[in-house]
Motif scaffolding. Structure first.
Motif, PDB file in Angstrom:
ATOM      1  N   ARG A  50       0.811  -1.213   0.000  1.00 34.95           N
ATOM      2  CA  ARG A  50       0.000   0.000   0.000  1.00 34.95           C
ATOM      3  C   ARG A  50       0.847   1.265   0.000  1.00 34.95           C
ATOM      4  O   ARG A  50       0.447   2.258  -0.553  1.00 34.95           O
ATOM      5  CB  ARG A  50      -0.930   0.027   1.200  1.00 34.95           C
ATOM      6  N   GLY A  51       2.012   1.210   0.587  1.00 31.73           N
ATOM      7  CA  GLY A  51       2.900   2.364   0.626  1.00 31.73           C
ATOM      8  C   GLY A  51       3.531   2.676  -0.719  1.00 31.73           C
ATOM      9  O   GLY A  51       4.264   3.643  -0.860  1.00 31.73           O
ATOM     10  N   GLY A  52       3.281   1.828  -1.718  1.00 30.93           N
ATOM     11  CA  GLY A  52       3.771   2.087  -3.063  1.00 30.93           C
ATOM     12  C   GLY A  52       4.899   1.203  -3.529  1.00 30.93           C
ATOM     13  O   GLY A  52       5.210   1.177  -4.700  1.00 30.93           O
ATOM     14  N   GLY A  53       5.545   0.458  -2.664  1.00 34.99           N
ATOM     15  CA  GLY A  53       6.642  -0.408  -3.080  1.00 34.99           C
ATOM     16  C   GLY A  53       6.143  -1.669  -3.760  1.00 34.99           C
ATOM     17  O   GLY A  53       5.121  -2.236  -3.383  1.00 34.99           O
ATOM     18  N   ARG A  54       6.878  -2.087  -4.798  1.00 32.60           N
ATOM     19  CA  ARG A  54       6.593  -3.347  -5.492  1.00 32.60           C
ATOM     20  C   ARG A  54       7.858  -4.182  -5.485  1.00 32.60           C
ATOM     21  O   ARG A  54       8.927  -3.697  -5.849  1.00 32.60           O
ATOM     22  CB  ARG A  54       6.136  -3.106  -6.927  1.00 32.60           C
ATOM     23  N   TYR A  55       7.736  -5.440  -5.081  1.00 34.25           N
ATOM     24  CA  TYR A  55       8.884  -6.333  -4.972  1.00 34.25           C
ATOM     25  C   TYR A  55       8.609  -7.625  -5.722  1.00 34.25           C
ATOM     26  O   TYR A  55       7.485  -8.138  -5.708  1.00 34.25           O
ATOM     27  CB  TYR A  55       9.154  -6.672  -3.501  1.00 34.25           C
ATOM     28  N   VAL A  56       9.666  -8.165  -6.346  1.00 40.36           N
ATOM     29  CA  VAL A  56       9.593  -9.454  -7.023  1.00 40.36           C
ATOM     30  C   VAL A  56      10.469 -10.436  -6.248  1.00 40.36           C
ATOM     31  O   VAL A  56      11.632 -10.152  -5.955  1.00 40.36           O
ATOM     32  CB  VAL A  56      10.094  -9.353  -8.483  1.00 40.36           C
ATOM     33  N   TYR A  57       9.882 -11.590  -5.921  1.00 43.20           N
ATOM     34  CA  TYR A  57      10.582 -12.654  -5.198  1.00 43.20           C
ATOM     35  C   TYR A  57      10.776 -13.821  -6.153  1.00 43.20           C
ATOM     36  O   TYR A  57       9.844 -14.220  -6.857  1.00 43.20           O
ATOM     37  CB  TYR A  57       9.765 -13.085  -3.973  1.00 43.20           C
ATOM     38  N   SER A  58      11.985 -14.377  -6.176  1.00 41.20           N
ATOM     39  CA  SER A  58      12.352 -15.424  -7.141  1.00 41.20           C
ATOM     40  C   SER A  58      12.247 -16.826  -6.558  1.00 41.20           C
ATOM     41  O   SER A  58      12.451 -17.033  -5.356  1.00 41.20           O
ATOM     42  CB  SER A  58      13.798 -15.211  -7.610  1.00 41.20           C
ATOM     43  N   ASP A  59      11.969 -17.780  -7.448  1.00 44.16           N
ATOM     44  CA  ASP A  59      11.930 -19.211  -7.122  1.00 44.16           C
ATOM     45  C   ASP A  59      10.952 -19.544  -5.999  1.00 44.16           C
ATOM     46  O   ASP A  59      11.249 -20.352  -5.122  1.00 44.16           O
ATOM     47  CB  ASP A  59      13.338 -19.721  -6.774  1.00 44.16           C
ATOM     48  N   VAL A  60       9.786 -18.925  -6.045  1.00 41.53           N
ATOM     49  CA  VAL A  60       8.751 -19.151  -5.036  1.00 41.53           C
ATOM     50  C   VAL A  60       7.808 -20.249  -5.550  1.00 41.53           C
ATOM     51  O   VAL A  60       7.271 -20.130  -6.645  1.00 41.53           O
ATOM     52  CB  VAL A  60       7.957 -17.855  -4.771  1.00 41.53           C
ATOM     53  N   PRO A  61       7.598 -21.301  -4.776  1.00 34.67           N
ATOM     54  CA  PRO A  61       6.689 -22.370  -5.213  1.00 34.67           C
ATOM     55  C   PRO A  61       5.239 -21.883  -5.300  1.00 34.67           C
ATOM     56  O   PRO A  61       4.819 -21.001  -4.549  1.00 34.67           O
ATOM     57  CB  PRO A  61       6.820 -23.430  -4.114  1.00 34.67           C
ATOM     58  N   MET A  62       4.480 -22.473  -6.193  1.00 40.89           N
ATOM     59  CA  MET A  62       3.062 -22.145  -6.344  1.00 40.89           C
ATOM     60  C   MET A  62       2.302 -22.341  -5.026  1.00 40.89           C
ATOM     61  O   MET A  62       1.358 -21.600  -4.730  1.00 40.89           O
ATOM     62  CB  MET A  62       2.453 -23.021  -7.437  1.00 40.89           C
ATOM     63  N   ALA A  63       2.719 -23.306  -4.225  1.00 40.38           N
ATOM     64  CA  ALA A  63       2.052 -23.567  -2.945  1.00 40.38           C
ATOM     65  C   ALA A  63       2.114 -22.356  -2.019  1.00 40.38           C
ATOM     66  O   ALA A  63       1.188 -22.119  -1.236  1.00 40.38           O
ATOM     67  CB  ALA A  63       2.667 -24.784  -2.262  1.00 40.38           C
ATOM     68  N   VAL A  64       3.178 -21.579  -2.107  1.00 43.61           N
ATOM     69  CA  VAL A  64       3.299 -20.370  -1.278  1.00 43.61           C
ATOM     70  C   VAL A  64       2.279 -19.335  -1.743  1.00 43.61           C
ATOM     71  O   VAL A  64       1.586 -18.716  -0.931  1.00 43.61           O
ATOM     72  CB  VAL A  64       4.740 -19.809  -1.311  1.00 43.61           C
ATOM     73  N   TYR A  65       2.165 -19.123  -3.053  1.00 48.08           N
ATOM     74  CA  TYR A  65       1.156 -18.196  -3.586  1.00 48.08           C
ATOM     75  C   TYR A  65      -0.239 -18.616  -3.122  1.00 48.08           C
ATOM     76  O   TYR A  65      -1.026 -17.802  -2.654  1.00 48.08           O
ATOM     77  CB  TYR A  65       1.219 -18.138  -5.115  1.00 48.08           C
ATOM     78  N   GLU A  66      -0.558 -19.901  -3.262  1.00 44.15           N
ATOM     79  CA  GLU A  66      -1.884 -20.398  -2.865  1.00 44.15           C
ATOM     80  C   GLU A  66      -2.121 -20.210  -1.371  1.00 44.15           C
ATOM     81  O   GLU A  66      -3.226 -19.867  -0.952  1.00 44.15           O
ATOM     82  CB  GLU A  66      -2.055 -21.868  -3.259  1.00 44.15           C
ATOM     83  N   ALA A  67      -1.092 -20.427  -0.564  1.00 45.00           N
ATOM     84  CA  ALA A  67      -1.232 -20.222   0.883  1.00 45.00           C
ATOM     85  C   ALA A  67      -1.509 -18.757   1.191  1.00 45.00           C
ATOM     86  O   ALA A  67      -2.320 -18.447   2.072  1.00 45.00           O
ATOM     87  CB  ALA A  67       0.019 -20.706   1.609  1.00 45.00           C
ATOM     88  N   LEU A  68      -0.858 -17.836   0.478  1.00 42.93           N
ATOM     89  CA  LEU A  68      -1.127 -16.403   0.674  1.00 42.93           C
ATOM     90  C   LEU A  68      -2.569 -16.084   0.290  1.00 42.93           C
ATOM     91  O   LEU A  68      -3.263 -15.349   0.999  1.00 42.93           O
ATOM     92  CB  LEU A  68      -0.167 -15.558  -0.161  1.00 42.93           C
ATOM     93  N   ARG A  69      -3.027 -16.623  -0.813  1.00 43.30           N
ATOM     94  CA  ARG A  69      -4.383 -16.348  -1.292  1.00 43.30           C
ATOM     95  C   ARG A  69      -5.439 -16.869  -0.325  1.00 43.30           C
ATOM     96  O   ARG A  69      -6.490 -16.275  -0.143  1.00 43.30           O
ATOM     97  CB  ARG A  69      -4.596 -16.974  -2.677  1.00 43.30           C
ATOM     98  N   GLN A  70      -5.153 -17.966   0.342  1.00 37.70           N
ATOM     99  CA  GLN A  70      -6.122 -18.585   1.228  1.00 37.70           C
ATOM    100  C   GLN A  70      -5.977 -18.178   2.695  1.00 37.70           C
ATOM    101  O   GLN A  70      -6.828 -18.518   3.516  1.00 37.70           O
ATOM    102  CB  GLN A  70      -6.015 -20.108   1.114  1.00 37.70           C
ATOM    103  N   ALA A  71      -4.924 -17.445   3.018  1.00 37.34           N
ATOM    104  CA  ALA A  71      -4.656 -17.092   4.415  1.00 37.34           C
ATOM    105  C   ALA A  71      -5.665 -16.086   4.958  1.00 37.34           C
ATOM    106  O   ALA A  71      -6.125 -15.199   4.242  1.00 37.34           O
ATOM    107  CB  ALA A  71      -3.253 -16.516   4.541  1.00 37.34           C
ATOM    108  N   LYS A  72      -5.998 -16.200   6.235  1.00 36.41           N
ATOM    109  CA  LYS A  72      -6.855 -15.197   6.880  1.00 36.41           C
ATOM    110  C   LYS A  72      -6.151 -13.861   6.918  1.00 36.41           C
ATOM    111  O   LYS A  72      -6.769 -12.822   6.763  1.00 36.41           O
ATOM    112  CB  LYS A  72      -7.241 -15.643   8.281  1.00 36.41           C
ATOM    113  N   SER A  73      -4.842 -13.864   7.142  1.00 37.26           N
ATOM    114  CA  SER A  73      -4.044 -12.635   7.148  1.00 37.26           C
ATOM    115  C   SER A  73      -2.911 -12.779   6.135  1.00 37.26           C
ATOM    116  O   SER A  73      -1.966 -13.538   6.360  1.00 37.26           O
ATOM    117  CB  SER A  73      -3.457 -12.370   8.532  1.00 37.26           C
ATOM    118  N   VAL A  74      -3.024 -12.061   5.013  1.00 34.21           N
ATOM    119  CA  VAL A  74      -1.982 -12.133   3.987  1.00 34.21           C
ATOM    120  C   VAL A  74      -0.665 -11.620   4.545  1.00 34.21           C
ATOM    121  O   VAL A  74       0.393 -12.190   4.292  1.00 34.21           O
ATOM    122  CB  VAL A  74      -2.389 -11.338   2.720  1.00 34.21           C
ATOM    123  N   GLY A  75      -0.714 -10.551   5.337  1.00 35.70           N
ATOM    124  CA  GLY A  75       0.507  -9.982   5.905  1.00 35.70           C
ATOM    125  C   GLY A  75       1.252 -10.958   6.791  1.00 35.70           C
ATOM    126  O   GLY A  75       2.476 -11.100   6.695  1.00 35.70           O
TER     127      GLY A  75
END
Length: 95
Positions: A50-75
């Motif tokens: 929200r503060g405006g920063g954009r970051y790219v993280y490398s070699d992240v498994p799809m399972a991590v993305y899915e866990a973020l999407r399904q988490a009660k708290s993304v942060g």
């Protein structure tokens, strides 16, 4: 149980937009993260804060993305799975 499985999941995962092998979801109005994107072909995670920063993280498994999407708290999930996960990252230039 691994860390991805230990994240508390929502009953209704966040809606995502899918174009080709790229996925993205918005995080709503709460928290510091505005959106999360993932490119399966390159295993790259894009996090927009929200503060405006954009970051790219490398070699992240799809399972991590899915866990973020399904988490009660993304942060909280982001701090546990991505920051503590030790993935290489770089900040993108603000356009």
């Amino acid at each position: 149980m691994n860390t991805v499985d230990a994240i508390v999941k929502r009953d209704d995962p966040r809606a995502e937009q899918i174009v080709g092998d790229t996925r993205r979801f918005d995080c709503g109005k709460a928290g510091n993260i505005a959106s999360v994107g993932y490119a399966a072909s390159t295993a790259m995670l894009l996090v927009t804060f929200r503060g405006g920063g954009r970051y790219v993280y490398s070699d992240v498994p799809m399972a991590v993305y899915e866990a973020l999407r399904q988490a009660k708290s993304v942060g909280s999930a982001f701090a546990t799975l991505v920051r503590q996960g030790g993935y290489e990252f770089r900040k993108l230039d603000d356009d």
